[in-house]
Design an enzyme around this catalytic site. Structure first.
Site, mmCIF file in Angstrom:
data_model
loop_
_atom_site.group_PDB
_atom_site.id
_atom_site.type_symbol
_atom_site.label_atom_id
_atom_site.label_comp_id
_atom_site.label_asym_id
_atom_site.label_seq_id
_atom_site.Cartn_x
_atom_site.Cartn_y
_atom_site.Cartn_z
ATOM 1 N N TYR A 255 4.184 -3.157 -8.217
ATOM 2 C CA TYR A 255 3.852 -2.192 -7.065
ATOM 3 C C TYR A 255 3.048 -2.536 -6.158
ATOM 4 O O TYR A 255 3.113 -2.445 -4.719
ATOM 5 C CB TYR A 255 2.729 -1.016 -7.834
ATOM 6 C CG TYR A 255 2.027 -0.129 -7.150
ATOM 7 C CD1 TYR A 255 2.733 1.054 -6.364
ATOM 8 C CD2 TYR A 255 0.685 -0.318 -7.047
ATOM 9 C CE1 TYR A 255 1.921 1.618 -5.643
ATOM 10 C CE2 TYR A 255 -0.175 0.363 -6.328
ATOM 11 C CZ TYR A 255 0.697 1.437 -5.580
ATOM 12 O OH TYR A 255 -0.327 2.423 -4.729
ATOM 13 N N GLU B 21 -2.322 10.235 -6.337
ATOM 14 C CA GLU B 21 -3.991 10.146 -6.202
ATOM 15 C C GLU B 21 -4.882 11.163 -6.676
ATOM 16 O O GLU B 21 -5.693 11.049 -7.339
ATOM 17 C CB GLU B 21 -4.289 9.950 -4.665
ATOM 18 C CG GLU B 21 -3.747 8.674 -4.297
ATOM 19 C CD GLU B 21 -3.925 7.087 -4.942
ATOM 20 O OE1 GLU B 21 -5.069 7.223 -5.466
ATOM 21 O OE2 GLU B 21 -3.413 6.177 -4.532
ATOM 22 N N TRP C 2 -5.723 3.741 -12.102
ATOM 23 C CA TRP C 2 -4.295 3.811 -11.341
ATOM 24 C C TRP C 2 -3.110 3.465 -12.336
ATOM 25 O O TRP C 2 -1.951 4.136 -12.082
ATOM 26 C CB TRP C 2 -4.200 3.000 -10.087
ATOM 27 C CG TRP C 2 -3.114 3.222 -9.484
ATOM 28 C CD1 TRP C 2 -2.081 2.140 -9.084
ATOM 29 C CD2 TRP C 2 -2.487 4.255 -8.709
ATOM 30 N NE1 TRP C 2 -1.221 2.572 -8.355
ATOM 31 C CE2 TRP C 2 -1.258 4.173 -7.997
ATOM 32 C CE3 TRP C 2 -2.841 5.627 -8.847
ATOM 33 C CZ2 TRP C 2 -0.417 4.871 -7.364
ATOM 34 C CZ3 TRP C 2 -2.192 6.459 -8.261
ATOM 35 C CH2 TRP C 2 -0.774 6.243 -7.326
#
Length: 187
Positions: free
Chosen positions: A18, A40, A48
């Site tokens: 990522y 988000e 995350w």
């Protein structure tokens, strides 16, 4: 020895991929901006990596983040989402996703695209910070404060300044790669 990466992603293959391929790359595509906005939103209060590991499940559950479909979700779809163990089953965040899809399209109507609207907050160009260590990155900025305030005024939910700043980092509106990270100059 390999490439130097930002410290936050080291040691996890998914995180590193990522970081190497997506994080901080300027995004101007509305569909991708919406996907990150929703991810988000669900990340608020969680890590995350938790959301990243569930990303494919989110894509399937939310019709590949098709905001036009999401804006029309009814109670039966909400009920199905609340039963889906592959996503974060938070009623408020699911309702916020629907509201945000509706507001997203209003912004598109007003500005021509969501990208034009959101990138206007940074005058169309990424803010390039000079962080020696990722831990120096702020959680918010004056820009994320202003953007958060404007999104809330427009009816968006779960768009506090911290969520907005994380969105700005993810979509390349701000470059918070460490200065010695191989991606710092690439993005």
């Amino acid at each position: 020895m390999g490439k130097h990466r930002c410290g936050w992603c080291k040691g996890d293959d998914l995180y590193e991929a990522y970081h190497d391929l997506e994080w901080g790359v300027p995004v101007r595509d509305d569909a991708t901006l919406f996907e990150f906005l929703i991810l988000e939103t669900f990340q608020a209060g969680l890590s995350w990596i938790t959301i990243l590991r569930k990303r494919e499940n989110f894509r399937k559950a939310f019709d590949h983040f098709d905001y036009k479909k999401i804006a029309r979700y009814d109670q039966s779809k909400i009920d199905a989402l609340l039963q889906d163990p592959g996503i974060v089953r938070n009623k408020l965040k699911i309702h916020a996703t629907i509201t945000n899809a509706q507001q997203f399209m209003k912004i598109q109507g007003e500005f021509g695209s969501f990208s034009t609207y959101i990138w206007g907050f940074v005058d169309g160009s990424p803010v390039k910070n000079s962080l020696e260590n990722y831990k120096e990155a702020p959680a918010t900025s004056a820009i994320s404060d202003a953007l958060s305030k404007d999104l809330k005024k427009r009816g968006f939910k779960f768009v506090g300044s911290t969520v907005v700043y994380a969105h700005m980092q993810a979509t390349g509106m701000v470059n918070d790669h460490e200065v010695n990270c191989f991606r710092y100059d690439e993005v």
